[in-house]
Scaffold this motif. Structure first.
Motif, PDB file in Angstrom:
ATOM      1  N   ILE A   1       0.844  -1.189   0.000  1.00 13.49           N
ATOM      2  CA  ILE A   1       0.000   0.000   0.000  1.00 13.49           C
ATOM      3  C   ILE A   1       0.885   1.247   0.000  1.00 13.49           C
ATOM      4  N   TRP A   2       0.352   2.346  -0.491  1.00 13.60           N
ATOM      5  CA  TRP A   2       1.120   3.583  -0.627  1.00 13.60           C
ATOM      6  C   TRP A   2       1.152   4.340   0.694  1.00 13.60           C
ATOM      7  N   ASP A   3       2.361   4.679   1.127  1.00 12.77           N
ATOM      8  CA  ASP A   3       2.557   5.461   2.349  1.00 12.77           C
ATOM      9  C   ASP A   3       2.783   6.910   1.943  1.00 12.77           C
ATOM     10  N   ASP A   4       1.791   7.775   2.216  1.00 10.97           N
ATOM     11  CA  ASP A   4       1.884   9.176   1.811  1.00 10.97           C
ATOM     12  C   ASP A   4       3.021   9.913   2.504  1.00 10.97           C
ATOM     13  N   GLN A   5       3.281   9.566   3.770  1.00 15.10           N
ATOM     14  CA  GLN A   5       4.307  10.278   4.511  1.00 15.10           C
ATOM     15  C   GLN A   5       5.710   9.937   4.014  1.00 15.10           C
ATOM     16  N   LYS A   6       5.959   8.650   3.776  1.00 14.82           N
ATOM     17  CA  LYS A   6       7.290   8.242   3.319  1.00 14.82           C
ATOM     18  C   LYS A   6       7.410   8.264   1.802  1.00 14.82           C
ATOM     19  N   ARG A   7       6.292   8.486   1.116  1.00 14.01           N
ATOM     20  CA  ARG A   7       6.281   8.533  -0.348  1.00 14.01           C
ATOM     21  C   ARG A   7       6.843   7.257  -0.957  1.00 14.01           C
ATOM     22  N   GLU A   8       6.365   6.132  -0.436  1.00 14.93           N
ATOM     23  CA  GLU A   8       6.799   4.834  -0.957  1.00 14.93           C
ATOM     24  C   GLU A   8       5.754   3.780  -0.612  1.00 14.93           C
ATOM     25  N   PHE A   9       5.845   2.640  -1.321  1.00 17.39           N
ATOM     26  CA  PHE A   9       4.961   1.526  -1.007  1.00 17.39           C
ATOM     27  C   PHE A   9       5.530   0.751   0.179  1.00 17.39           C
ATOM     28  N   ARG A  10       4.669   0.310   1.063  1.00 18.26           N
ATOM     29  CA  ARG A  10       5.086  -0.556   2.171  1.00 18.26           C
ATOM     30  C   ARG A  10       4.158  -1.761   2.210  1.00 18.26           C
ATOM     31  N   PHE A  11       4.709  -2.874   2.641  1.00 17.66           N
ATOM     32  CA  PHE A  11       3.938  -4.112   2.669  1.00 17.66           C
ATOM     33  C   PHE A  11       3.109  -4.197   3.936  1.00 17.66           C
ATOM     34  N   ASN A  12       1.822  -4.407   3.760  1.00 19.30           N
ATOM     35  CA  ASN A  12       0.905  -4.585   4.888  1.00 19.30           C
ATOM     36  C   ASN A  12       0.556  -6.070   4.976  1.00 19.30           C
TER      37      ASN A  12
END
Length: 240
Positions: free
Chosen positions: A12-23
């Motif tokens: 999913i897209w992490d707006d704060q880190k500006r990257e995708f992270r795995f959930n």
């Protein structure tokens, strides 16, 4: 109503880190209970295939390992219920044992009503074993010995099941592996470090019940695969 990603997890897209992270999804636990599994659509059911066979999950090209003691339990509604999807043979074959609970006896049902009258008994449950102890037990199960004669007897049972006119499909090699593992576990439960014929005879019907599909004639007679396997066992000479 779940999608495959709801089981395995997704990026999913992490707006704060500006990257995708795995959930990670619920599959990333030691014990997974898939309640009413056949209410899920086929693609969602298939999300468990890699997890159950390889103890890993691959999403967007990246493979992640599951806990060493990963274990799946599942329930399913009767196939005639509306809104159910039949589990394919490849899915069913990854489950080791199956059984039908049926309806509880009247006394047991009265006890259930009494227990749940004021509170949920499950709220007071405590762990009786640790993850480390489970890992140790698994190692002990793998060390349970089987004679060459008994191993060959399992193979012969598998061959007979594939030739039986009462079955649409017989034991797969994976199914025979599950039968061996179940017999090892039963032997250890009985306090032995070796398998005897009774271990196999007792557990073979429970390993076969969901894996093997019976012929139309057997269905008409309301017979299931465990009945056929018991008949096949009777035709084989049991090694002493």
């Amino acid at each position: 109503d779940l999608l495959p990603g709801d089981i395995t997890g997704m990026n999913i897209w992490d707006d704060q880190k500006r990257e995708f992270r795995f959930n990670p999804g619920p599959v990333f636990h030691s014990f997974l209970l898939a309640d009413e599994l056949n209410r899920a659509a086929s693609r969602t059911q298939a999300a468990l295939l890699e997890a159950m066979q390889e103890s890993q999950v691959t999403t967007d090209g990246e493979t992640r390992s599951l806990p060493e003691d990963f274990f799946v339990m599942a329930t399913q509604n009767p196939s005639q219920y509306s809104g159910t999807f039949a589990l394919p043979e490849a899915q069913l074959d990854r489950f080791g044992l199956s059984f039908s609970l049926g309806w509880p006896e009247e006394q047991m049902e009265s006890t259930i009503l009494t227990l749940y009258k004021s509170e949920n008994p499950a709220d007071g449950l405590k762990a009786e074993i640790t993850g480390e102890e489970i890992a140790q037990l698994r190692q002990l199960v793998r060390q349970v010995k089987i004679s060459d004669e008994l191993a060959q007897w399992i193979v012969k049972l598998g061959t007979l099941s594939r030739k039986s006119n009462d079955l649409k499909n017989g034991f797969s090699t994976r199914g025979l592996q599950h039968l061996l593992a179940a017999a090892q576990g039963h032997a250890l439960w009985e306090g032995r470090d070796f398998i005897i014929p009774e271990d196999i005879l007792e557990l073979a019907p429970w390993v076969a019940r969901h894996k093997l599909q019976v012929s139309a004639e057997m269905k008409i007679n309301r017979r299931q695969a465990d009945f056929v396997i018991k008949k096949l066992q009777e035709t084989l000479e049991i090694p002493v």
